[in-house]
Structure formats: structure tokens, C-alpha cells
Design an enzyme around this catalytic site. Structure first.
Site, PDB file in Angstrom:
ATOM      1  N   LYS A 161     -27.510 -10.938  25.814  1.00 58.15           N
ATOM      2  CA  LYS A 161     -26.115 -10.752  25.371  1.00 58.15           C
ATOM      3  C   LYS A 161     -25.099 -11.496  26.233  1.00 58.15           C
ATOM      4  O   LYS A 161     -24.007 -10.998  26.514  1.00 58.15           O
ATOM      5  CB  LYS A 161     -25.746  -9.263  25.345  1.00 58.15           C
ATOM      6  CG  LYS A 161     -26.687  -8.407  24.506  1.00 58.15           C
ATOM      7  CD  LYS A 161     -26.214  -6.974  24.456  1.00 58.15           C
ATOM      8  CE  LYS A 161     -27.354  -6.019  24.685  1.00 58.15           C
ATOM      9  NZ  LYS A 161     -27.029  -4.624  24.511  1.00 58.15           N
ATOM     10  N   ASP A 197     -30.528   3.680  25.126  1.00 60.50           N
ATOM     11  CA  ASP A 197     -29.571   4.177  24.119  1.00 60.50           C
ATOM     12  C   ASP A 197     -30.221   5.016  23.015  1.00 60.50           C
ATOM     13  O   ASP A 197     -29.591   5.930  22.488  1.00 60.50           O
ATOM     14  CB  ASP A 197     -28.710   3.047  23.536  1.00 60.50           C
ATOM     15  CG  ASP A 197     -29.513   1.842  23.086  1.00 60.50           C
ATOM     16  OD1 ASP A 197     -30.763   1.884  23.146  1.00 60.50           O
ATOM     17  OD2 ASP A 197     -28.909   0.832  22.684  1.00 60.50           O
TER      18      ASP A 197
END
Length: 466
Positions: A161, A197
Site C-alpha cells: 500500500k 483486521d
């Protein structure tokens, strides 16, 4: 009659995306085999589905309480939260939170610089909350590929990312955070729990519904976790109890096992992606890729004169210009066709009514495949839990998050209907997660903290003791 023939011609292009129930059962059986490979001590290192131990050994039982901090780093911003778990009300309350930006040059600077910045933002937040004197446990959601060694030890495998901070890959991120806090010397934190997550998603629902034992994300990417029997987790010592496993199911098919259902369009998406040959399953399902698959199909239909009288546009020919959110807008029940027409106009295309209908059919076909593949994977997990526990019938809950699941008008209905067909002995309730990476991370910490005070932190942290 012409319209009928026309639809049949278009359908030929869409046929490879339409997976029968038998094919989905095959996919589910392949994933089942891959789960076993990922959990095996000796087969794990070659397994496409990694099945990573999270060292989270329990879901909430409703007795958790206290104040916790949560830190959520997964992109160009990070969040700091103060969460209070109130036992009497069975509630997880977000007291306050703050978003801090990470400047571009810092994303490419040194690790020390990055963690000093995080420690400074955490310090400012504690001052603003009047918490400076307290030593609170902290849940750390760090959404980058990591190998977790213990609940409070997690090694960064590689940056993704757009991050590339030096001196972090191969290092323990908890240690780097603690060192940065100690360099400041103006506050301290208590025990730290590293949180994936998906685990946060499961745990944030687990306080409301204690039968929540699966977490699933279908957003930009896709992944799931579930509670596995310890005796099957061969890479961690100990036979008793359960541990949450982060499946990393996005990698399913990376060994070529899904070649038979990959279409020519999937292969192009893979070729053009930054991680060719990796995350095969994710590329057929998640929000990062669905819009691009639709775009490629529309380009092909236009080239073969089945759309827009064969007249394309610069925008349609540009990768990334057909956004995944367009699919949700085009498939809306009432305004879908009108939305389609507005989007096509914006993309510089000259459309007739029939074109907007075809575009809607293409969107519907591709999002439907995504939901059905996701259902096949979820059915694999539910069936596995049921068989693990020797049950004829399993009643369980899945905590779900992600924009594709939340925003698409039909996705969740199609997913639920398909799971019912593929896992008929499982009765699955779906709960949309509330802030998995914030409240969920605090909940993981609360459960770990409670276990820790019961049995001593050493047991939690040193799995080899069992």
C-alpha cells in the site's frame, strides 16, 4: 426476437462467470484441502492458504471490562482510540478517537521516524483525553502482511500500500512501537495485543453475540478468520482449547488450483496487477478488482459490436476508470438503469436503452460470481467448525465488514442464499461489524488482558508452556 438473439450472444461472453452449484461445491472442497495443508506443520510453508495462528484463544464472554487504547494503522492515515468496555451494559463504547495523517515522505522514510510520529500522536491523544498518568492496555491493528509469533510479537513480512519504511521488514512492530514510546519517556502503555483486521471484525461482534466465531471482510481485499481447535494448529504447541486462525484466503488458487474457473478477463486483471500470480481468489472477489473485470468485459463486447454500436471511448479503454462503486449504483433496484446511463455518459459513451441493460447484466453477473465464490469459502469454514465439534447441526454467527458487503444492493442476499445451499447443516447469522479495527482491537486486548490476569501473562505469550 432480435433482442432475444442479442441477449443470447452477450450471454455467451458471460457464461464463464456463471458457476453452477456443483462447481461451487468443488471449489469448497479444494479450499477444505488447502485449510488442512495450511494448518499442517510440514505442509504449511508451501501452502497457498497460510492459516496463520493469531494467538487469540477466546471470544468475549461478556465479563470483560475496563479502559483500553486502540491503534489502527492500515493506510495513509492512522487512528488512535480510547475504548471503554462496560460489563453491566454489555457495551463497547468508543469514548473518543483521533485521525493522524502520515505524510508521503514519512511512508518512504525510516521506521524510527514513522514510529516516533505514531508515539507522538498517541501522546497528544492521551493528553487530550486526560489519560496521561494511566498505563492502559493497547490493541494494535496493523494491516500489513505479518507473521505473528505471540499475541504481542508480530514480524512485518513486507510493506504494501505504498509504504516502504527502512528497517522495519523482518522486525517486531510491537517492539518498534514500545521503543518509540520509551524514547519519549513521557507516558507508558500496558500489555499490547496485535490484531489482524478480520479478528477485530469477529471480536467487535463477539460482545453482542457470543456465538460469533467467524470474522469476514469483503472490501478492497477479502479475508476471513475463525476459531479452530488447538489440537489442529500443529505449529503452536498445546492441545487444549481453541485459537483464532487468520486464513489469508485471498491466496487460495495461487498454486493454480482455480485455473478452471479463471476467465480470460481474470487473467488480464492478474497480469496488469502489481502482484501478478498472487492473491488469485481475492482478484475474483474483492472491490479492488471487480470494476476492472467489468470494464474489460465491456471493452470486449464493444469491440465485437455488441455494445455502443462498436464505438468505445478513451475513458472505457483506460484501466481503473470503471470504479467498483459504479457496479453497486448500476444494480440499484429503482434507479439502476438511470444511474447506468449517467455513468456511461460520464465515460464518454453514446448509449441506447439496450446498452444500459447489457451493462447492468454484466455488472450483475460479475458481482454475483463474487458473492457465490465468497459463499463457497464461508461454507468451507462453517462445515469445518461443525465437523471439528462432531455436530450434526451448527448454529454460529459471522461478523462481517467491508464496502462490497455493506454497499452492494444484492451481494449480502446472494451470499446468504448460496451459503444455505452449500452448508445446509449450518445455521449462520450475519452481523455487520461496528469498527472492527478500533472497538474490535480493544475487545481482543480486553479478552487477552482478562485471560492474562487469570493465568499470568507468561502463558498467553509463551504458547510452548502448554
Amino acid at each position: 426476437n432480435i433482442l432475444q438473439r442479442f441477449r443470447l450472444e452477450v450471454q455467451e461472453y458471460l457464461e464463464p462467470f456463471c458457476l453452477s452449484l456443483e462447481k461451487l461445491q468443488e471449489v469448497s472442497a479444494r479450499l477444505k484441502r488447502d485449510f488442512s495443508r495450511g494448518l499442517g506443520k510440514h505442509s504449511h510453508h508451501k501452502a497457498p492458504v497460510k492459516m496463520l495462528p493469531t494467538f487469540v484463544r477466546a471470544t468475549p464472554d461478556g465479563t470483560e471490562k475496563g479502559d483500553f487504547l486502540a491503534l489502527d494503522l492500515g493506510g495513509t492515515n492512522f487512528r488512535v482510540l480510547h475504548v471503554r468496555v462496560v460489563e453491566e451494559q454489555q457495551k463497547v463504547l468508543k469514548m473518543d478517537s483521533q485521525i493522524c495523517a502520515i505524510p508521503q515522505d514519512m511512508m518512504l522514510g525510516t521506521g524510527e521516524q514513522l514510529f516516533d510520529h505514531i508515539a507522538a500522536c498517541l501522546s497528544d491523544f492521551l493528553v487530550s483525553q486526560d489519560l496521561k498518568g494511566q498505563t492502559l492496555p493497547l490493541g494494535f491493528t496493523f494491516s500489513f502482511p505479518c507473521e505473528q509469533k505471540e499475541i504481542d510479537k508480530s514480524i512485518l513480512i513486507r510493506w504494501t500500500k505504498g509504504f516502504n519504511c527502512s528497517g522495519v521488514e523482518g522486525k517486531d512492530v510491537v517492539k518498534l512501537l514500545k521503543e518509540a514510546i520509551h524514547r519519549r519517556g513521557d507516558y507508558d502503555i500496558g500489555s499490547v495485543a496485535m490484531v489482524n483486521d478480520t479478528v477485530g471484525t469477529m471480536m467487535s461482534c463477539g460482545y453482542r453475540d457470543q456465538s460469533c466465531e467467524i470474522g469476514m471482510i469483503i472490501g478492497t481485499g477479502t479475508n476471513a478468520c475463525y476459531m479452530e481447535e488447538m489440537k489442529n494448529v500443529k505449529r503452536v504447541e498445546g492441545e487444549d482449547g481453541r485459537m483464532c486462525i487468520n486464513t489469508e484466503w485471498g491466496g487460495f488458487g495461487d498454486d493454480g488450483s482455480l485455473k478452471d474457473i479463471q476467465t480470460e478477463f481474470d487473467r488480464v486483471v492478474d497480469k496488469m496487477s502489481i502482484n501478478t500470480g498472487v492473491h488469485t481468489f481475492e482478484k475474483m472477489i474483492s472491490g479492488m478488482y471487480l470494476g476492472e473485470i467489468v470494464r474489460l468485459v465491456l471493452v470486449k463486447l464493444t469491440e465485437d459490436k455488441l455494445l455502443f454500436k462498436g464505438q468505445s471511448s478513451e475513458a472505457l479503454k483506460t484501466p481503473g476508470r470503471f470504479e467498483t462503486k459504479f457496479i453497486s449504483e448500476i444494480e440499484e433496484q429503482d434507479n439502476g438503469l438511470e444511474n447506468a446511463q449517467n455513468i456511461l455518459t460520464k465515460l464518454g459513451l453514446k448509449w441506447e436503452l439496450v446498452d444500459s441493460r447489457v451493462v447492468r447484466l454484466v455488472c450483475d453477473t460479475i458481482s454475483s460470481r463474487s458473492a457465490r465464490l465468497c459463499a463457497a469459502a464461508l461454507a468451507t469454514i462453517a462445515n469445518r467448525i461443525r465437523v471439528n465439534r462432531g455436530l450434526d447441526h451448527l448454529k454460529t454467527t459471522v461478523g462481517v465488514d467491508g464496502t462490497v458487503y455493506r454497499k452492494h444492493p444484492n451481494f449480502s442476499d446472494e451470499l446468504k442464499a448460496t451459503v444455505r445451499l452449500l452448508a445446509p447443516e449450518c445455521d449462520i447469522t450475519f452481523l455487520v461489524s461496528e469498527d472492527g479495527s478500533g472497538k474490535g482491537a480493544a475487545m481482543v486486548t480486553a479478552v487477552a488482558h482478562k485471560l492474562d490476569s487469570k493465568i499470568g501473562f507468561s502463558v498467553l505469550l509463551k504458547p510452548a508452556i502448554f
